[in-house]
Structure formats: structure tokens, C-alpha cells
Design an enzyme around this catalytic site. Structure first.
Site, PDB file in Angstrom:
ATOM      1  CG  ASP A 182      30.828 -24.575   1.748  1.00  0.00           C
ATOM      2  OD1 ASP A 182      30.748 -25.557   0.989  1.00  0.00           O
ATOM      3  OD2 ASP A 182      31.746 -24.440   2.582  1.00  0.00           O
TER       4      ASP A 182
ATOM      5  CG  ASN B 277      40.414 -20.450   9.066  1.00  0.00           C
ATOM      6  OD1 ASN B 277      39.841 -21.514   8.873  1.00  0.00           O
ATOM      7  ND2 ASN B 277      40.004 -19.313   8.540  1.00  0.00           N
TER       8      ASN B 277
ATOM      9  CG  HIS C 280      36.964 -22.627   7.337  1.00  0.00           C
ATOM     10  ND1 HIS C 280      37.552 -21.802   6.402  1.00  0.00           N
ATOM     11  CD2 HIS C 280      36.990 -23.862   6.767  1.00  0.00           C
ATOM     12  CE1 HIS C 280      37.885 -22.507   5.336  1.00  0.00           C
ATOM     13  NE2 HIS C 280      37.567 -23.757   5.528  1.00  0.00           N
TER      14      HIS C 280
ATOM     15  CD  GLU D 254      36.775 -18.184   6.679  1.00  0.00           C
ATOM     16  OE1 GLU D 254      37.286 -19.050   7.413  1.00  0.00           O
ATOM     17  OE2 GLU D 254      37.209 -17.934   5.538  1.00  0.00           O
TER      18      GLU D 254
HETATM   19  C1  F6R Z   1      34.028 -27.052   1.777  1.00  0.00           C
HETATM   20  C2  F6R Z   1      34.094 -26.743   3.186  1.00  0.00           C
HETATM   21  C3  F6R Z   1      35.377 -26.343   3.844  1.00  0.00           C
HETATM   22  C4  F6R Z   1      36.462 -27.400   3.654  1.00  0.00           C
HETATM   23  C5  F6R Z   1      37.762 -26.940   4.310  1.00  0.00           C
HETATM   24  C6  F6R Z   1      38.888 -27.937   4.083  1.00  0.00           C
HETATM   25  O1  F6R Z   1      32.704 -27.392   1.390  1.00  0.00           O
HETATM   26  O2  F6R Z   1      33.097 -26.794   3.801  1.00  0.00           O
HETATM   27  O3  F6R Z   1      35.148 -26.150   5.211  1.00  0.00           O
HETATM   28  O4  F6R Z   1      36.044 -28.598   4.221  1.00  0.00           O
HETATM   29  O5  F6R Z   1      38.154 -25.695   3.784  1.00  0.00           O
HETATM   30  O6  F6R Z   1      39.210 -27.966   2.730  1.00  0.00           O
HETATM   31  P1  F6R Z   1      40.134 -29.131   2.138  1.00  0.00           P
HETATM   32  O7  F6R Z   1      39.353 -30.389   2.270  1.00  0.00           O
HETATM   33  O8  F6R Z   1      40.338 -28.751   0.699  1.00  0.00           O
HETATM   34  O9  F6R Z   1      41.372 -29.144   2.946  1.00  0.00           O
END
Ligand code: F6R
Length: 263
Positions: free
Chosen positions: A67, A136, A138, A143
Site C-alpha cells: 500500500d 481494527n 485491516h 478496512e
Molecule cells: C502497512 C500495512 C498495515 C499495517 C498495520 C499495522 O503496509 O499494510 O496493514 O501492517 O496497520 O501497522 P503497525 O505494524 O504499525 O502496527
């Protein structure tokens, strides 16, 4: 789906890096799907160490990041492209033209997202997709309520994700509200998936993803239908699992079989 509750985040990063390096040794032109955020940083530092100290060669590897924020150019320090340079690519020998990000600037985004999907197919598909998970549920930036068969597309981030990520922005600084992400369907096409989760903040999402129903309301639950999805958790992220003891016992049993050379 396999769930390993590790002793700590360091052990989880060791296991994930070991899986990637073994796959690289078996297939030098490995195709990796990569994530940003705080979770994969330990894996990335181990891959860099393996490259510097043990000559692990990434020159034929292709990478596809999950992403990117909409309209943060590659030079923007908060862009995911800048993050990946800082935490991984500056320390490895992946050629620039083998590094891919979903399109996140300019126009024609829908067509270019479809082209990004074609690039993954042209590379032969993703061998190992590394994931974190949002509090959440994702995965990527899919989302809650994202279609379980969604593909790479532009979408709006939820208030929860914006709040979770606000720690990276100083008060008053512009924080992007939209992003481009691989879809859940894109992620499920990877041959193997390794999802890491650390900390008590992830415990509910991990429980919903592994023990709840498969539901677009918890995108991580889609991994339940993947044949080779591995969850690597620290004890805090695994604390709310009703199957926790079973996962610990299963790991011990598998280790015994491995020691006996039967697995
Ligand atoms: C980022 C991504 C997100 C993160 C998720 C957890 O490329 O794909 O799904 O993996 O938001 O973020 P952290 O690792 O910062 O807790």
C-alpha cells in the site's frame, strides 16, 4: 492457518526472516509482498544483516508493497516508499526496477491499479506476502467491510486507522485520508502469507481474525481460507486466544517431529 505464539517479538522476527531466507535460497528470483508499519521492521533488519554478513543475494528478487498513501510522493518522508528505503531497500541489493508500489499519484488510478495487478501476475505471483494487522483487523489498507475478493484500489481510511497512525504526524501536520492498497483477493493469491502481530493493542484483532467468523468486517479473517497462512504473535497479541494452549502444544509437537527428522 497456523498460529505460533512466540516468546517475544524478536523470536517472531527471527522465524519470519528464517522463512524468507530459506525461500530465497531455494528460489533466487523470489517474489516478495512487503508491508510497512512498525511490525515488519525486525524482519527487515534481519534480512539486511543476512545480506551484509552472510551474503544473502537479493539481486534477482522482485518486491511488491501492499500500500501507499494517496498523493504522498516518493520523496515525502512519510510516504511508504521512503519508509521502505529507510528500513529495507537502502540496506539490500534489490535493483530499483524490481521494486514495485501501487500507483498513488496522478490520474488514471483505476487503470494503473489494474496494471499493478498485471505486474504481479507477470512476475509469476507473490511467493511470500508479509503482513501486519491493524487494531481494527485491516490487512494492507483493506478496512472493515472491504470485499473479501477486492483487488488493488483507492480507498478512504477509517477514523480508527487515522487515529492509530496519528502517532507518526505532529499536531497540525497534513495526514493523508486516502490510500491505495492491494485488495484482500490480491493478498489471498500469494502462495504463502506470514502475518506478524505484536502488543496488547492487537489482541482483539488477532482473536477476531483467527477465531471469529470469516467476515469482511475483520479483513484479517480472510486468511482463514488461505492454505498457507502463518500467524507469528508475541504473547500480548496472542493473549485473548481461546486456542492459545493448543497452539503452544502444537508447536512443541511439531518441534519434536522436526528434531526426529520426520517433518
Ligand atoms: C502497512 C500495512 C498495515 C499495517 C498495520 C499495522 O503496509 O499494510 O496493514 O501492517 O496497520 O501497522 P503497525 O505494524 O504499525 O502496527
Amino acid at each position: 492457518m497456523k498460529v505460533i505464539v512466540c516468546r517475544n517479538a524478536e523470536e517472531a522476527a527471527d522465524l519470519a526472516a528464517r522463512e524468507i531466507l530459506a525461500a530465497l535460497a531455494a528460489k533466487p528470483d523470489l517474489v516478495l509482498g512487503l508491508a510497512t508499519g512498525s511490525t515488519p521492521i525486525g524482519v527487515y533488519s534481519r534480512l539486511i544483516r543476512a545480506h551484509r554478513e552472510r551474503g544473502a543475494d537479493f539481486s534477482r528478487v522482485r518486491t511488491f508493497n501492499l500500500d501507499e498513501y494517496l498523493d504522498l510522493g516518493p520523496g515525502h518522508p512519510k510516504s511508504y516508499r521512503a519508509f521502505m528505503r529507510r528500513h529495507l531497500f537502502d540496506g539490500l541489493n534489490v535493483p530499483e526496477d524490481r521494486i514495485h508500489f501501487p500507483p498513488a499519484e496522478g490520474s488514471g488510478l483505476a487503470d494503473r491499479c489494474a496494471r499493478f495487478e498485471d505486474e504481479i501476475l507477470d512476475a509469476g505471483g507473490i511467493d511470500i506476502q508479509l503482513l501486519g494487522i491493524g487494531s481494527n483487523g485491516h490487512i494492507g489498507f483493506n478496512e472493515p467491510t472491504s470485499s473479501l475478493r477486492s483487488r488493488t484500489r483507492v480507498l478512504t481510511l477509517t477514523a480508527k486507522t487515522l487515529e492509530d497512525n496519528s502517532r507518526f504526524y505532529s499536531p497540525g501536520e497534513f495526514q493523508p485520508q486516502m490510500a491505495v492498497t492491494m485488495g484482500i483477493g490480491t493478498i489471498l493469491d500469494a502462495r504463502r502469507i506470514i502475518l506478524q502481530a505484536f502488543g496488547a493493542k492487537k489482541a482483539d484483532a488477532i482473536r477476531a481474525a483467527t477465531e471469529g467468523p470469516v467476515s469482511s468486517f475483520c479483513p484479517g479473517s480472510a486468511l482463514q481460507i488461505h492454505p498457507r497462512a502463518l500467524f507469528l504473535l508475541d504473547p500480548e497479541a496472542g493473549a485473548r486466544l481461546s486456542m492459545r494452549e493448543h497452539h503452544l502444544r502444537a508447536r512443541e509437537n511439531e518441534e519434536t517431529l522436526r528434531r526426529e527428522g520426520r517433518l
